[in-house]
Design a protein around this motif. Structure first.
Motif, short mmCIF file in Angstrom:
data_model
loop_
_atom_site.label_atom_id
_atom_site.label_comp_id
_atom_site.label_asym_id
_atom_site.label_seq_id
_atom_site.Cartn_x
_atom_site.Cartn_y
_atom_site.Cartn_z
N ALA A 75 4.22 76.22 29.16
CA ALA A 75 4.36 76.81 30.50
C ALA A 75 3.08 76.61 31.31
CB ALA A 75 4.70 78.29 30.39
N ASP A 76 1.92 76.77 30.65
CA ASP A 76 0.66 76.54 31.35
C ASP A 76 0.55 75.08 31.80
OD1 ASP A 76 0.03 79.16 30.85
OD2 ASP A 76 -1.23 78.73 29.10
N LEU A 77 0.99 74.17 30.95
CA LEU A 77 0.94 72.75 31.32
C LEU A 77 1.89 72.47 32.49
CD1 LEU A 77 0.04 69.85 30.88
CD2 LEU A 77 1.78 69.64 29.09
N ASP A 78 3.09 73.03 32.44
CA ASP A 78 4.04 72.83 33.55
C ASP A 78 3.47 73.39 34.84
OD1 ASP A 78 5.75 71.65 31.75
OD2 ASP A 78 6.97 73.45 31.44
N ASN A 79 2.84 74.56 34.76
CA ASN A 79 2.25 75.16 35.96
C ASN A 79 1.11 74.31 36.49
OD1 ASN A 79 1.84 77.52 37.84
ND2 ASN A 79 -0.13 77.52 36.79
N ALA A 80 0.29 73.78 35.57
CA ALA A 80 -0.81 72.92 36.01
C ALA A 80 -0.29 71.66 36.68
CB ALA A 80 -1.70 72.57 34.82
N ARG A 81 0.76 71.08 36.11
CA ARG A 81 1.35 69.89 36.74
C ARG A 81 1.97 70.24 38.09
NH1 ARG A 81 4.25 67.43 31.28
NH2 ARG A 81 2.36 66.41 30.43
N LEU A 82 2.57 71.44 38.18
CA LEU A 82 3.14 71.88 39.46
C LEU A 82 2.04 72.03 40.51
CD1 LEU A 82 5.75 72.76 40.90
CD2 LEU A 82 5.24 75.10 40.17
N GLN A 83 0.94 72.65 40.10
CA GLN A 83 -0.18 72.80 41.03
C GLN A 83 -0.72 71.43 41.45
OE1 GLN A 83 -1.25 75.82 42.25
NE2 GLN A 83 0.53 76.65 41.16
N LEU A 84 -0.71 70.48 40.51
CA LEU A 84 -1.15 69.13 40.86
C LEU A 84 -0.22 68.50 41.89
CD1 LEU A 84 -3.01 66.70 40.37
CD2 LEU A 84 -1.53 66.06 38.46
N SER A 85 1.08 68.75 41.76
CA SER A 85 2.03 68.20 42.73
C SER A 85 1.84 68.79 44.11
CB SER A 85 3.47 68.43 42.25
OG SER A 85 3.80 69.82 42.27
N TYR A 86 1.30 70.02 44.18
CA TYR A 86 1.10 70.66 45.48
C TYR A 86 -0.03 70.00 46.27
CZ TYR A 86 4.10 74.50 43.91
OH TYR A 86 5.17 75.24 43.47
N THR A 87 -0.81 69.14 45.64
CA THR A 87 -1.87 68.45 46.39
C THR A 87 -1.32 67.39 47.32
OG1 THR A 87 -2.18 66.89 44.56
CG2 THR A 87 -3.54 68.88 44.55
N THR A 88 -0.03 67.09 47.20
CA THR A 88 0.64 66.17 48.12
C THR A 88 1.63 66.96 48.95
OG1 THR A 88 0.41 64.33 46.56
CG2 THR A 88 2.03 64.08 48.32
N LEU A 89 1.36 67.10 50.24
CA LEU A 89 2.22 67.87 51.14
C LEU A 89 3.22 66.93 51.80
CD1 LEU A 89 -0.44 69.61 50.82
CD2 LEU A 89 0.19 70.66 52.98
N VAL A 90 4.50 67.23 51.68
CA VAL A 90 5.56 66.39 52.23
C VAL A 90 6.32 67.16 53.30
CG1 VAL A 90 5.77 65.10 50.08
CG2 VAL A 90 7.19 67.11 50.45
N ALA A 91 7.05 66.42 54.12
CA ALA A 91 7.84 67.03 55.19
C ALA A 91 9.03 67.78 54.62
CB ALA A 91 8.31 65.95 56.16
N PRO A 92 9.22 69.06 54.98
CA PRO A 92 10.36 69.80 54.44
C PRO A 92 11.69 69.43 55.07
CG PRO A 92 9.12 71.17 55.96
CD PRO A 92 8.36 69.89 55.82
N ALA A 93 11.67 68.75 56.22
CA ALA A 93 12.91 68.37 56.90
C ALA A 93 12.58 67.28 57.91
CB ALA A 93 13.55 69.58 57.58
N ASN A 94 13.63 66.72 58.50
CA ASN A 94 13.43 65.76 59.58
C ASN A 94 12.90 66.49 60.80
OD1 ASN A 94 14.58 63.90 57.86
ND2 ASN A 94 16.59 63.99 58.82
N GLY A 95 11.93 65.89 61.48
CA GLY A 95 11.38 66.55 62.65
C GLY A 95 10.26 65.75 63.27
N ILE A 96 9.52 66.43 64.14
CA ILE A 96 8.42 65.82 64.88
C ILE A 96 7.17 66.65 64.63
CG2 ILE A 96 7.55 65.18 67.16
CD1 ILE A 96 10.42 64.83 68.05
#
Length: 368
Positions: free
Chosen positions: A226-247
């Motif tokens: 679980a700690d490893l999954d959380n660490a990988r999740l936190q690592l994924s948060y370093t890339t911010l993506v668009a939540p929807a189509n927009g401007i």
């Protein structure tokens, strides 16, 4: 005697001629009066017709200019902090769902992932060691049980020897020392069996304890996973993506900037759906219902009308959602007509005349 006044013959004719134009202008003024009356009558008729039309329109429609275009605005907020590595968008740039907006430096989060992976490997090794301990404890149980078997066989033999020795001693065939030796061997064998039985019990307890250690080690493995999954999740948060189509709007982040979790970096205005929120007076809602047709005029497009319908009416006035809602129970009371937000959905969006959130509009609802 009065002296007669003689008119100058050169002056009198001129005065006569000057009076003649005044007499000539009077018929022309009288001729213009009917035209003025006709014009006034036409103005009154047109005004009356227009007023009647507005009155009839007001009886079947409710209108307000306290209305604006609304749309979904998604705030782009980081879940982890750190320095900004790269910003991939600019203001007013259209983006699609999943496009990368901002990238943070992943070094710190990657180090946490590495530490979690090492902790997981250690926990898995502990599981293997606990299982080996169970095997060792089970082998000890088997050895102790074998000792019990040998002790039982030896004891059975010695008990027979003791009977023979006692018989022979009665006949005075063997000395007393031989009988004592057989009795001593029997007692020793009995003691060995008791010791082996105790060893079996101890070994079984060791097996149970080793099995518990396996369960504990497996639980630790799950925790480390679980700690490893959380660490990988936190690592994924370093890339911010668009939540929807927009401007992209109101971008306030630059490369090298150190940001904190929850800090708004930009806004993303959804471009695929807009609606109207019209704030009607409470006195205008008597006959207003969901589904009634609406005509919308946008200030940005004065010659274009948009069609819509009433989608929903708010359950409370706008004042109830204010930061400091009014409390009529305190102080002097002044009655103020409240306004209720009404959501209007557009039935036929016009791609040639896009609506942007915040635009001012005039909404007219046909209530009858």
């Amino acid at each position: 005697m009065a002296t007669p006044v003689h008119q100058d013959p050169a002056v009198a004719p001129n005065q006569t001629y000057a009076a003649e134009p005044e007499q000539a202008e009077q018929p022309a003024g009288r001729s213009r009066r009917p035209i003025i009356f006709v014009i006034l009558a036409l103005v009154l008729l047109v005004g009356g017709y227009y007023g009647w039309q507005r009155y009839q329109f007001g009886q079947t429609h409710e209108e307000t200019d306290d209305a604006q275009v609304e749309g979904d605005v998604y705030p782009v907020l980081p879940r982890v902090g750190g320095p900004v590595l790269e910003v991939k968008v600019q203001d007013n740039q259209p983006v699609k769902k999943g496009d990368v907006l901002v990238m943070l430096d992943p070094a710190d989060q990657q180090q946490r992932v590495n530490a979690a992976e090492a902790a997981l490997a250690a926990a898995e090794a502990n599981v293997v060691a606990a299982r080996a301990a169970v095997g060792t404890a089970q082998a000890t149980v088997g050895s102790a049980q074998s000792t019990i078997g040998v002790s039982d066989a030896t004891r059975a033999k010695l008990q027979k020897d003791l009977k023979r020795s006692q018989f022979l001693r009665k006949e005075d065939i063997i000395p007393q020392s031989d009988l004592d030796a057989v009795q001593a061997n029997l007692k020793a064998t009995s003691a060995q069996r008791a010791t082996a039985a105790n060893q079996v019990n101890v070994a079984r307890q060791q097996v149970a304890a080793a099995q518990q250690q396996i369960a504990v080690a497996q639980a630790v493995v799950k925790q480390r996973q679980a700690d490893l999954d959380n660490a990988r999740l936190q690592l994924s948060y370093t890339t911010l993506v668009a939540p929807a189509n927009g401007i992209v709007s109101k971008k306030n982040v630059q490369p090298g900037q150190v940001i904190s979790p929850g800090q708004q970096l930009m806004g993303l205005v959804a471009s695929d759906k807009t609606w109207i929120v019209a704030n009607f007076k409470e006195t205008q809602l008597a006959t207003m219902k969901v589904g009634q047709p609406v005509t919308v005029e946008v200030d940005a497009y004065p010659n274009v009308e948009f069609e819509g319908r009433v989608e929903s009416l708010s359950a409370a006035t706008g004042a109830r959602f204010a930061l400091l809602p009014p409390d009529n129970a305190s102080g002097n009371f002044v009655k103020v007509t409240q306004r209720v937000p009404v959501k209007i959905a557009l039935t036929q969006p016009d791609p040639e005349h896009p609506l942007r959130a915040g635009m001012s509009v005039v909404a007219t609802v046909k209530v009858k």
